[in-house]
Design an enzyme around this catalytic site. Structure first.
Site, PDB file in Angstrom:
ATOM      1  N   LYS A 163      31.307 -37.219  23.269  1.00 31.44           N
ATOM      2  CA  LYS A 163      30.818 -37.809  24.349  1.00 31.44           C
ATOM      3  C   LYS A 163      29.517 -38.482  24.506  1.00 31.44           C
ATOM      4  O   LYS A 163      28.745 -38.418  25.464  1.00 31.44           O
ATOM      5  CB  LYS A 163      30.621 -36.445  25.510  1.00 31.44           C
ATOM      6  CG  LYS A 163      32.005 -35.726  25.850  1.00 31.44           C
ATOM      7  CD  LYS A 163      31.514 -34.554  26.567  1.00 31.44           C
ATOM      8  CE  LYS A 163      32.931 -33.531  26.526  1.00 31.44           C
ATOM      9  NZ  LYS A 163      32.296 -31.899  26.816  1.00 31.44           N
TER      10      LYS A 163
ATOM     11  N   ARG B 265      30.029 -31.241   6.908  1.00 30.18           N
ATOM     12  CA  ARG B 265      30.334 -32.277   6.328  1.00 30.18           C
ATOM     13  C   ARG B 265      30.379 -33.364   7.110  1.00 30.18           C
ATOM     14  O   ARG B 265      31.090 -33.463   8.461  1.00 30.18           O
ATOM     15  CB  ARG B 265      32.103 -32.170   5.988  1.00 30.18           C
ATOM     16  CG  ARG B 265      32.602 -33.460   5.385  1.00 30.18           C
ATOM     17  CD  ARG B 265      33.902 -33.229   4.884  1.00 30.18           C
ATOM     18  NE  ARG B 265      34.014 -32.700   3.639  1.00 30.18           N
ATOM     19  CZ  ARG B 265      34.856 -32.502   2.665  1.00 30.18           C
ATOM     20  NH1 ARG B 265      36.089 -33.027   2.783  1.00 30.18           N
ATOM     21  NH2 ARG B 265      34.911 -32.116   1.353  1.00 30.18           N
TER      22      ARG B 265
ATOM     23  N   HIS C 159      28.388 -34.100  -2.962  1.00 29.44           N
ATOM     24  CA  HIS C 159      29.257 -32.728  -2.556  1.00 29.44           C
ATOM     25  C   HIS C 159      29.171 -31.433  -3.573  1.00 29.44           C
ATOM     26  O   HIS C 159      29.512 -31.521  -4.532  1.00 29.44           O
ATOM     27  CB  HIS C 159      30.731 -33.209  -2.912  1.00 29.44           C
ATOM     28  CG  HIS C 159      31.747 -32.304  -2.212  1.00 29.44           C
ATOM     29  ND1 HIS C 159      31.616 -31.107  -1.640  1.00 29.44           N
ATOM     30  CD2 HIS C 159      33.203 -32.561  -2.006  1.00 29.44           C
ATOM     31  CE1 HIS C 159      32.600 -30.602  -1.310  1.00 29.44           C
ATOM     32  NE2 HIS C 159      33.737 -31.380  -1.353  1.00 29.44           N
TER      33      HIS C 159
ATOM     34  N   ARG D 171      40.476 -28.187   1.415  1.00 26.42           N
ATOM     35  CA  ARG D 171      39.989 -27.183   0.424  1.00 26.42           C
ATOM     36  C   ARG D 171      38.659 -26.620   0.758  1.00 26.42           C
ATOM     37  O   ARG D 171      38.196 -25.437   0.766  1.00 26.42           O
ATOM     38  CB  ARG D 171      39.762 -27.924  -1.040  1.00 26.42           C
ATOM     39  CG  ARG D 171      41.028 -28.058  -1.698  1.00 26.42           C
ATOM     40  CD  ARG D 171      41.175 -29.280  -2.608  1.00 26.42           C
ATOM     41  NE  ARG D 171      41.424 -30.559  -1.736  1.00 26.42           N
ATOM     42  CZ  ARG D 171      42.376 -30.975  -1.481  1.00 26.42           C
ATOM     43  NH1 ARG D 171      43.475 -30.520  -2.161  1.00 26.42           N
ATOM     44  NH2 ARG D 171      42.526 -31.905  -0.600  1.00 26.42           N
ATOM     45  N   THR D 172      37.641 -27.621   0.974  1.00 28.28           N
ATOM     46  CA  THR D 172      36.131 -27.263   1.227  1.00 28.28           C
ATOM     47  C   THR D 172      36.179 -26.212   2.477  1.00 28.28           C
ATOM     48  O   THR D 172      35.560 -25.280   2.608  1.00 28.28           O
ATOM     49  CB  THR D 172      35.475 -28.337   1.555  1.00 28.28           C
ATOM     50  OG1 THR D 172      35.617 -29.246   0.376  1.00 28.28           O
ATOM     51  CG2 THR D 172      33.888 -28.050   1.557  1.00 28.28           C
TER      52      THR D 172
END
Ligand code: CP
Length: 296
Positions: A73, A95, A123, A45-46
């Site tokens: 890496k 995120r 959030h 969704r986000t």
């Protein structure tokens, strides 16, 4: 949401409403702007709604995931972000599994950072779209009782909604097994219950949460069957609820665990309205940040 003021929230929601009431066609106002989506955790969704929001504003976006970035890496998050900033994007959305990662970036970069979910912490865009959905369904937020049920301890959605909804005048009750409620939760001035059946009748809004198994090193309750019995929202439990209650869930749903399918898909559910509102709330934030570099 901890840092946003009530006027900040009201201006974001007002602009989101304006976007909702205007046609979908992309404007060209932001055609020279670029947004970077930097996602170190899965998202349906986000991430997609930030991308759709960016496109509807006429801006460009690029997507970077943990597996496609050079962090695998050994590059640090700060180095990755500084290198992205060197390409002059207008907004970076992140995120990350670590609480505080967006804050750290906001201290070392000049580019505006949007937190798309950080660890157990916050959030904020989810809370904003939740507030918009509540206001649409109930006509107000102030004076409502919002019952947040489930894994409060590991939920960034719960924390952001507690901060945001309280600023908007709502009363919050959290409900879940003692092991999934932080011991110092009362500092946030919320009611606490360990029995959904005892508090369901008090709620104007019921916000169900998923058990965040990925954030627990061991399961914090005796069995899933027991969890469902005491904290799963079923049609039977809803019989005790107010007739005009609304049911919310940030997704992803675990059907048959925290919420029965008949409830998730039933007449009280506004779960897909939340998803729809996610696009316009993110359009509002992005346009404010791309115009002025800040919320105004
Ligand atoms: N609500 C939410 O954050 O969903 P995603 O994890 O799919 O983005």
């Amino acid at each position: 949401m901890h840092d946003l003021s009530r006027p900040d929230i009201l201006s974001i929601l007002a602009l989101a409403k304006k976007f909702k009431n205007t046609p979908k066609a992309p404007t060209q106002a932001f055609s020279h702007k670029t947004v970077v989506n930097l996602f170190f955790e899965p998202s349906t969704r986000t991430r997609s709604s930030f991308e759709i929001a960016t496109k509807r504003l006429g801006a460009s976006s690029i997507n970077i995931t943990s597996s496609s970035s050079s962090t695998i890496k050994g590059e640090t998050l700060i180095d990755t972000a500084k290198n992205l900033e060197a390409m002059n994007p207008d907004v970076i959305i992140i995120r990350h599994f670590s609480s505080g990662a967006p804050y750290v970036l906001s201290q070392v970069l000049k580019t505006p950072i949007i937190n798309a979910g950080d660890g157990f912490h916050e959030h904020p865009t989810q809370a904003l779209l939740d507030m918009m959905t509540i206001e649409e369904a109930k006509g107000k937020i102030s004076g409502l009782t919002v019952l947040i049920v489930g894994d409060i301890a590991h939920s960034r959605v719960a924390r952001s909604n507690i901060y945001g909804l309280q600023k908007m005048g709502a009363k919050i009750i959290v409900c879940g097994p003692p092991t999934l409620i932080p011991p110092d939760i009362q500092k946030l001035h919320v009611g606490v219950s360990h029995s959904l059946k005892e508090v369901v009748s008090k709620a104007d809004v019921i916000m169900m949460l998923r058990i965040q198994e990925e954030r627990q090193d061991r399961i914090q309750f005796p069995s899933k069957r027991e969890y469902i019995k005491y904290f799963g929202l079923t049609l039977d439990t809803l019989k005790q609820a107010k007739k005009d209650v609304i049911i919310m869930h940030p997704g992803p749903l675990n059907r048959g665990v925290e919420i029965a399918s008949e409830v998730a898909d039933g007449p009280y559910s506004v779960i897909l309205n939340q998803v729809t509102n996610g696009v316009v709330v993110r359009m509002a934030l992005l346009s404010m940040l791309m115009k002025a570099g800040k919320i105004e």
